[in-house]
Scaffold this motif. Structure first.
Motif, PDB file in Angstrom:
ATOM      1  N   LEU A   1      17.132 -31.093  -5.603  1.00 50.19           N
ATOM      2  CA  LEU A   1      15.987 -31.827  -6.043  1.00 50.19           C
ATOM      3  C   LEU A   1      14.892 -32.080  -4.831  1.00 50.19           C
ATOM      4  O   LEU A   1      15.347 -32.916  -4.217  1.00 50.19           O
ATOM      5  N   SER A   2      13.841 -31.381  -4.913  1.00 48.39           N
ATOM      6  CA  SER A   2      12.786 -31.406  -3.827  1.00 48.39           C
ATOM      7  C   SER A   2      11.461 -31.797  -4.579  1.00 48.39           C
ATOM      8  O   SER A   2      11.035 -30.785  -5.275  1.00 48.39           O
ATOM      9  N   ILE A   3      10.785 -32.770  -4.220  1.00 44.87           N
ATOM     10  CA  ILE A   3       9.557 -33.066  -5.221  1.00 44.87           C
ATOM     11  C   ILE A   3       8.380 -32.072  -4.513  1.00 44.87           C
ATOM     12  O   ILE A   3       7.443 -31.994  -4.918  1.00 44.87           O
ATOM     13  N   ASP A   4       8.778 -31.566  -3.411  1.00 46.96           N
ATOM     14  CA  ASP A   4       7.827 -30.413  -2.766  1.00 46.96           C
ATOM     15  C   ASP A   4       7.212 -29.615  -3.864  1.00 46.96           C
ATOM     16  O   ASP A   4       6.346 -29.152  -3.855  1.00 46.96           O
ATOM     17  N   PHE A   5       8.166 -29.136  -4.708  1.00 47.92           N
ATOM     18  CA  PHE A   5       7.647 -28.019  -5.722  1.00 47.92           C
ATOM     19  C   PHE A   5       7.067 -28.559  -7.083  1.00 47.92           C
ATOM     20  O   PHE A   5       6.720 -27.943  -7.715  1.00 47.92           O
ATOM     21  N   VAL A   6       7.230 -29.957  -7.008  1.00 48.88           N
ATOM     22  CA  VAL A   6       6.456 -30.672  -8.268  1.00 48.88           C
ATOM     23  C   VAL A   6       5.181 -31.271  -8.010  1.00 48.88           C
ATOM     24  O   VAL A   6       4.549 -31.690  -9.152  1.00 48.88           O
ATOM     25  N   LEU A   7       4.826 -31.706  -6.668  1.00 46.46           N
ATOM     26  CA  LEU A   7       3.842 -32.570  -6.766  1.00 46.46           C
ATOM     27  C   LEU A   7       2.565 -31.983  -7.278  1.00 46.46           C
ATOM     28  O   LEU A   7       1.573 -32.583  -7.553  1.00 46.46           O
ATOM     29  N   THR A   8       2.619 -30.795  -7.023  1.00 43.57           N
ATOM     30  CA  THR A   8       1.370 -29.958  -7.565  1.00 43.57           C
ATOM     31  C   THR A   8       1.273 -29.437  -9.029  1.00 43.57           C
ATOM     32  O   THR A   8       0.530 -28.543  -9.592  1.00 43.57           O
TER      33      THR A   8
ATOM     34  N   PRO B   1      -0.965 -30.982 -14.698  1.00 37.37           N
ATOM     35  CA  PRO B   1      -0.654 -31.937 -16.187  1.00 37.37           C
ATOM     36  C   PRO B   1       0.084 -31.394 -17.260  1.00 37.37           C
ATOM     37  O   PRO B   1       0.861 -32.349 -17.754  1.00 37.37           O
ATOM     38  N   SER B   2      -0.365 -30.537 -17.953  1.00 37.89           N
ATOM     39  CA  SER B   2       0.303 -29.880 -19.009  1.00 37.89           C
ATOM     40  C   SER B   2       1.650 -29.461 -18.787  1.00 37.89           C
ATOM     41  O   SER B   2       2.635 -29.794 -19.655  1.00 37.89           O
ATOM     42  N   ILE B   3       1.986 -28.720 -17.706  1.00 38.38           N
ATOM     43  CA  ILE B   3       3.484 -28.296 -17.420  1.00 38.38           C
ATOM     44  C   ILE B   3       4.362 -29.804 -17.215  1.00 38.38           C
ATOM     45  O   ILE B   3       5.468 -29.663 -17.714  1.00 38.38           O
ATOM     46  N   THR B   4       3.656 -30.797 -16.604  1.00 35.01           N
ATOM     47  CA  THR B   4       4.532 -31.894 -16.310  1.00 35.01           C
ATOM     48  C   THR B   4       4.841 -32.475 -17.620  1.00 35.01           C
ATOM     49  O   THR B   4       6.163 -33.182 -17.738  1.00 35.01           O
ATOM     50  N   ALA B   5       3.775 -32.609 -18.484  1.00 34.30           N
ATOM     51  CA  ALA B   5       3.964 -33.363 -19.719  1.00 34.30           C
ATOM     52  C   ALA B   5       5.042 -32.520 -20.601  1.00 34.30           C
ATOM     53  O   ALA B   5       6.174 -33.223 -21.163  1.00 34.30           O
ATOM     54  N   TYR B   6       4.813 -31.349 -20.821  1.00 35.78           N
ATOM     55  CA  TYR B   6       5.932 -30.469 -21.619  1.00 35.78           C
ATOM     56  C   TYR B   6       7.327 -30.397 -21.092  1.00 35.78           C
ATOM     57  O   TYR B   6       8.227 -30.813 -21.681  1.00 35.78           O
TER      58      TYR B   6
ATOM     59  N   CYS C   1       3.322 -39.618 -13.908  1.00 39.09           N
ATOM     60  CA  CYS C   1       3.313 -38.084 -13.448  1.00 39.09           C
ATOM     61  C   CYS C   1       2.000 -37.293 -13.887  1.00 39.09           C
ATOM     62  O   CYS C   1       1.770 -36.462 -13.241  1.00 39.09           O
ATOM     63  N   VAL C   2       1.928 -37.548 -15.177  1.00 44.61           N
ATOM     64  CA  VAL C   2       0.858 -36.519 -15.746  1.00 44.61           C
ATOM     65  C   VAL C   2      -0.668 -36.985 -15.373  1.00 44.61           C
ATOM     66  O   VAL C   2      -1.375 -36.098 -14.922  1.00 44.61           O
ATOM     67  N   LYS C   3      -0.718 -37.969 -15.062  1.00 47.04           N
ATOM     68  CA  LYS C   3      -2.244 -38.650 -14.821  1.00 47.04           C
ATOM     69  C   LYS C   3      -2.176 -38.607 -13.237  1.00 47.04           C
ATOM     70  O   LYS C   3      -3.660 -38.663 -12.598  1.00 47.04           O
ATOM     71  N   ASN C   4      -1.060 -38.987 -12.447  1.00 44.72           N
ATOM     72  CA  ASN C   4      -1.222 -38.903 -11.062  1.00 44.72           C
ATOM     73  C   ASN C   4      -0.182 -38.139 -10.420  1.00 44.72           C
ATOM     74  O   ASN C   4       0.726 -38.797 -10.114  1.00 44.72           O
ATOM     75  N   GLY C   5      -0.133 -36.863 -10.278  1.00 44.91           N
ATOM     76  CA  GLY C   5       0.849 -36.041 -10.078  1.00 44.91           C
ATOM     77  C   GLY C   5       1.136 -36.393  -8.468  1.00 44.91           C
ATOM     78  O   GLY C   5       2.340 -35.822  -8.117  1.00 44.91           O
ATOM     79  N   GLN C   6       0.388 -36.814  -7.746  1.00 45.97           N
ATOM     80  CA  GLN C   6       0.823 -37.007  -6.429  1.00 45.97           C
ATOM     81  C   GLN C   6       1.778 -38.396  -6.053  1.00 45.97           C
ATOM     82  O   GLN C   6       2.042 -38.772  -4.806  1.00 45.97           O
ATOM     83  N   ASN C   7       1.850 -39.009  -7.002  1.00 45.89           N
ATOM     84  CA  ASN C   7       2.818 -40.400  -7.020  1.00 45.89           C
ATOM     85  C   ASN C   7       4.103 -39.873  -6.792  1.00 45.89           C
ATOM     86  O   ASN C   7       5.041 -39.466  -7.723  1.00 45.89           O
ATOM     87  N   GLU C   8       4.525 -39.973  -5.454  1.00 41.06           N
ATOM     88  CA  GLU C   8       5.959 -39.420  -5.148  1.00 41.06           C
ATOM     89  C   GLU C   8       7.314 -40.094  -5.899  1.00 41.06           C
ATOM     90  O   GLU C   8       8.275 -39.435  -6.029  1.00 41.06           O
ATOM     91  N   GLU C   9       7.097 -41.390  -5.873  1.00 38.91           N
ATOM     92  CA  GLU C   9       8.156 -42.047  -6.518  1.00 38.91           C
ATOM     93  C   GLU C   9       8.278 -41.671  -7.728  1.00 38.91           C
ATOM     94  O   GLU C   9       9.277 -41.587  -8.392  1.00 38.91           O
TER      95      GLU C   9
END
Length: 371
Positions: A157-164, A167-172, A212-220
């Motif tokens: 699990l690496s957040i390097d691949f999810v930070l960008t 929003p739609s993909i994050t939500a779904y 995460c949807v509204k602020n995708g750069q929030n690492e925590e």
């Protein structure tokens, strides 16, 4: 008899290559999304592995992986005879890799010694499950495959691949996690172990998805959602899923609705239908109270309604459509396939673990709630 197991080692890290130090003299099949071809992290992984191993790549990944792509990947595996498979991507990439492994081991009678899954979305939980979903594009049907050989040996699990992640993909993806957890919570195969993981995943989704949807750069928040996806994956792999997935598979295949979105549309209606089972209603009500969506003095019926309302709010705040009409599917087209949806859902493997064995008319009624 209750069974509980977790085969997969889980590593939460951004230093992925250190997880590959033990690979030497292996033939590695790398399966990943085509847009990752130029990704610096992926290039580093390949370069690192090539120092001591033979590396072959397969990047023909498309949404809702069709059997044709899986067969093509399997043919490459037949030629290369990989000993290790590393899959990077969203659910489609991981499911494609699993399909390749499944058919390669069946046809070639060769075993994969190590399987690594690196998810780039926080959603499917495929990095820890025995499940893969393959699409028959000709007949517009999705077929879930469940096989213990498909459980990855390691999930990174690496957040390097999810930070960008958009929003739609994050939500779904996040609403898919919620569906996995809520279906596992009431599934026929549930245990105290699976329920504990499901409840934790549900809480993490409600606390972190909108951020995460509204602020995708929030690492925590991204870490919390990544871990929620894995927790829910382990939960449903042990407990089972249910009618929400059984119907969503049909909706996705027929109307090209992303899987997590199809689940999100159906989930409130499925919960209300399942709550006619007394045990399921009590379980939903219990998690509603634990989430502080209602006070302890309220009835189970009210607690379930509060949970459904919270899910609807979460979907709205995440900006997702709640009906097929909002997804630009014509009402007449959606109604026309209602019998097909119900019939195929009843034959879907995930339907078997639903707390209520809904009949054709009931399945059709649930589906028509989202038309």
């Amino acid at each position: 008899m209750n069974n509980w197991s977790m085969k997969t080692k889980v590593a939460v890290t951004t230093n992925i290559v250190e997880r590959f130090e033990h690979f030497a003299n292996e033939t590695v099949l790398f399966v990943f999304d085509p847009f990752l071809k130029s990704n610096q992290k992926v290039l580093e992984m390949i370069a690192y592995l090539e120092q001591k191993n033979r590396v072959i790549t397969f990047t023909e990944i498309v949404p809702d992986p069709p059997i044709e792509k899986v067969v093509k990947g399997m043919q490459i595996a037949m030629q290369a005879e990989p000993t290790v498979v590393i899959a990077i991507g969203g659910g489609s990439a991981l499911d494609t890799a699993k399909g390749i492994i499944y058919f390669y081991q069946k046809v070639a009678k060769q075993a994969i010694s190590y399987f690594v899954a690196i998810p780039t979305t926080s959603g499917t939980g495929s990095e820890v499950t025995s499940a893969a979903v393959i699409t028959d594009t000709a007949n517009k049907i999705k077929y879930p495959i469940f096989d213990e050989q498909l459980v990855p040996d390691e999930a990174i699990l690496s957040i390097d691949f999810v930070l960008t992640s958009p929003p739609s993909i994050t939500a779904y993806s996040g609403l898919d996690v919620l569906t996995h957890a809520l279906e596992a919570l009431v599934a026929k195969g549930r245990t105290n172990y699976s329920s504990a993981l499901a409840e934790k995943a549900i809480g993490l989704v409600f606390s972190n998805l909108v951020e995460c949807v509204k602020n995708g750069q929030n690492e925590e928040a991204r870490v919390q959602m990544h871990e929620a996806a894995t927790l829910a994956g382990v939960a449903f792999d042990n407990a089972g899923l249910g009618v929400c997935h059984a119907l969503a598979h049909q909706v996705g295949a027929l109307f090209k609705v992303p899987h997590g979105l199809a689940n999100a549309m159906l989930l409130p209606h499925v919960i209300l239908a399942n709550a006619k089972d007394w045990t399921a209603k009590a379980l939903y009500a219990d998690v509603s109270r634990k989430l502080k969506l209602c006070t302890n003095g309220l009835s189970d019926e009210v607690a379930v309604i509060k949970l459904v309302d919270a899910i609807k709010r979460l979907s709205k705040e995440s900006g997702v459509p709640t009906t097929l009409a909002e997804w630009k599917v014509e009402e007449s087209s959606a109604h026309r396939v209602a019998d097909q949806v119900a019939a195929n859902a009843a034959n879907d493997f995930t339907f078997q673990s639903n707390p209520i064995a809904f009949n054709h008319a009931q399945l059709k009624e649930i589906y028509q709630k989202i038309v």
